[in-house]
Design a protein around this motif. Structure first.
Motif, mmCIF file in Angstrom:
data_model
loop_
_atom_site.group_PDB
_atom_site.id
_atom_site.type_symbol
_atom_site.label_atom_id
_atom_site.label_comp_id
_atom_site.label_asym_id
_atom_site.label_seq_id
_atom_site.Cartn_x
_atom_site.Cartn_y
_atom_site.Cartn_z
ATOM 1 N N PRO A 49 0.734 -1.023 -0.251
ATOM 2 C CA PRO A 49 0.146 0.094 -0.046
ATOM 3 C C PRO A 49 0.889 1.132 0.062
ATOM 4 O O PRO A 49 1.960 1.321 0.584
ATOM 5 N N ARG A 50 0.282 2.352 -0.726
ATOM 6 C CA ARG A 50 1.229 3.565 -0.903
ATOM 7 C C ARG A 50 1.760 4.213 0.401
ATOM 8 O O ARG A 50 2.776 4.484 0.749
ATOM 9 N N ASP A 51 0.786 4.026 1.833
ATOM 10 C CA ASP A 51 1.237 4.570 2.845
ATOM 11 C C ASP A 51 2.300 3.854 3.577
ATOM 12 O O ASP A 51 3.362 4.315 4.182
ATOM 13 N N LEU A 52 2.149 2.571 3.396
ATOM 14 C CA LEU A 52 3.262 1.580 3.861
ATOM 15 C C LEU A 52 4.430 1.718 3.284
ATOM 16 O O LEU A 52 5.738 1.878 3.611
ATOM 17 N N ALA A 53 4.417 1.944 1.954
ATOM 18 C CA ALA A 53 5.753 2.036 1.099
ATOM 19 C C ALA A 53 6.443 3.383 1.223
ATOM 20 O O ALA A 53 7.502 3.193 1.491
ATOM 21 N N ASP A 54 5.616 4.507 1.652
ATOM 22 C CA ASP A 54 6.326 5.713 1.953
ATOM 23 C C ASP A 54 6.733 5.679 3.212
ATOM 24 O O ASP A 54 8.091 6.097 3.423
ATOM 25 N N LYS A 55 6.125 4.939 4.138
ATOM 26 C CA LYS A 55 6.616 4.848 5.541
ATOM 27 C C LYS A 55 7.881 3.915 5.644
ATOM 28 O O LYS A 55 9.108 4.486 6.203
ATOM 29 N N LEU A 56 7.936 2.907 4.867
ATOM 30 C CA LEU A 56 9.240 1.876 4.741
ATOM 31 C C LEU A 56 10.422 2.578 4.084
ATOM 32 O O LEU A 56 11.596 2.706 4.705
ATOM 33 N N ALA A 57 10.151 3.595 3.069
ATOM 34 C CA ALA A 57 11.174 4.183 2.563
ATOM 35 C C ALA A 57 11.857 5.546 3.612
ATOM 36 O O ALA A 57 13.126 5.497 3.875
ATOM 37 N N ARG A 58 10.849 6.104 4.129
ATOM 38 C CA ARG A 58 11.208 7.160 4.959
ATOM 39 C C ARG A 58 12.100 6.598 6.224
ATOM 40 O O ARG A 58 13.255 6.784 6.619
ATOM 41 N N GLU A 59 11.420 5.594 6.932
ATOM 42 C CA GLU A 59 12.238 5.191 8.185
ATOM 43 C C GLU A 59 13.375 4.380 7.799
ATOM 44 O O GLU A 59 14.358 4.408 8.807
ATOM 45 N N THR A 60 13.631 3.822 6.607
ATOM 46 C CA THR A 60 14.744 3.045 6.378
ATOM 47 C C THR A 60 16.206 4.058 6.203
ATOM 48 O O THR A 60 16.955 3.704 6.692
ATOM 49 N N ILE A 61 15.493 5.100 5.477
ATOM 50 C CA ILE A 61 16.641 6.160 5.411
ATOM 51 C C ILE A 61 17.033 6.844 6.551
ATOM 52 O O ILE A 61 18.181 6.954 6.600
ATOM 53 N N ILE A 62 15.984 7.300 7.635
ATOM 54 C CA ILE A 62 16.497 7.520 8.694
ATOM 55 C C ILE A 62 17.193 6.700 9.590
ATOM 56 O O ILE A 62 18.020 7.309 10.270
ATOM 57 N N GLY A 63 16.718 5.419 9.469
ATOM 58 C CA GLY A 63 17.626 4.474 10.406
ATOM 59 C C GLY A 63 18.881 4.441 9.947
ATOM 60 O O GLY A 63 20.094 4.365 10.617
ATOM 61 N N ALA A 64 19.130 4.150 8.453
ATOM 62 C CA ALA A 64 20.406 3.973 8.150
ATOM 63 C C ALA A 64 21.423 5.295 8.443
ATOM 64 O O ALA A 64 22.570 5.102 8.583
#
Length: 280
Positions: free
Chosen positions: A201-216
């Motif tokens: 889903p779009r909202d989950l896709a956006d959250k995965l990308a955002r949080e992955t970059i923040i965490g990295a």
């Protein structure tokens, strides 16, 4: 120069708004609300929010009264707007007033031509200033070297600061850290788009990308390891990450070569923007 001093920020757009927000948010620099003026007849949303919520003062132009006692002026305009703005301000500034350029390509020489003999600093920062995480690199003319300590303190209020001795480095700085947030945002956009294409889903896709970059980014900041070491640690031979990295490092040099070309293009454009306005 005193610990607290009066600053006029010329330009309330993206960079000006980010810097103002960061300075007022962190309260670690030598700026509090009454000492910071923003000069812009049409300030952006970030500055207008600061007017409403933090009492920031915004003026459509720098009047003689407002200019009296200014110790530092920061230009955060589009490079092509510098000369007209400088011509309107030069006669109202004391010869001792220091001037900082946050504009791509606006060299110390170009600043001196427009503003005369005074302390001058060329700096490149980025919009992460709004959250206290900017990377700012500076160089000063001879007169401006006296401002190194207070200017360092100022920019430390919104992130990390470095000084260089060779102005030619600023073009590369502009291409890497000045424009760099856009590259990271593009990566986030691409990751989210790819996740959505794989059926998330779009909202989950956006959250995965955002949080992955923040965490990295957090891991890179706190681990003490190099990017190469961190990449290798998460890339198990024959695993899923290796399959993806093989694509990113593929034909023609892959992502590293593409980034090199992108940074080179930005650096060349920075040099072009630094030419005499009539020759661009």
């Amino acid at each position: 120069m005193a610990d607290s001093f009066r600053i006029a920020l010329i330009g309330g757009g993206n960079m000006g708004g980010a810097l103002a927000a960061g300075l007022l948010r962190t309260k670690r620099g030598p700026v509090t609300g009454p000492e910071l003026l923003v000069i812009d007849p049409h300030p952006g949303d970030a500055v207008q929010t600061l007017v409403a919520n933090a009492g920031l003062t915004v003026l459509p132009e720098l009047t003689a009264k407002a200019a009296a006692g200014l110790e530092l002026v920061i230009f955060a305009l589009k490079p092509q707007a510098f000369e007209p703005a400088a011509a309107a301000l030069a006669g109202r500034l004391s010869p001792e007033t220091g001037v900082i350029s946050l504009m791509p390509g606006v060299t110390l020489s170009r600043m001196a031509t427009a503003l005369g003999d005074r302390p001058l600093i060329r700096a490149m920062s980025n919009t992460a200033a709004a959250v206290g995480a900017a990377m700012t690199v500076c160089i000063a003319n001879n007169a401006g070297e006296a401002l190194e300590k207070p200017v360092t303190r100022l920019f430390k209020g919104v992130g990390t600061v470095e000084w260089v001795a060779d102005e030619r480095m600023i073009g590369a700085v502009t291409a890497v850290s000045g424009s760099g947030p856009a590259y990271v945002f593009l990566l986030a956009e691409a990751l989210a788009g790819a996740a959505f294409a794989e059926g998330l889903p779009r909202d989950l896709a956006d959250k995965l990308a955002r949080e992955t970059i923040i965490g990295a980014g957090a891991l890179l900041a706190k681990s003490g390891k190099t990017p190469q070491e961190l990449r290798r640690a998460v890339t198990s031979p024959g695993g899923t990450t290796q399959a993806a990295v093989d694509v990113l490092m593929g034909a023609g040099g892959g992502l590293p070569e593409l980034v090199r070309q992108a940074v080179g293009a930005a650096e060349r454009r920075s040099r072009q923007m630094g030419q005499d306005p009539g020759k661009r």
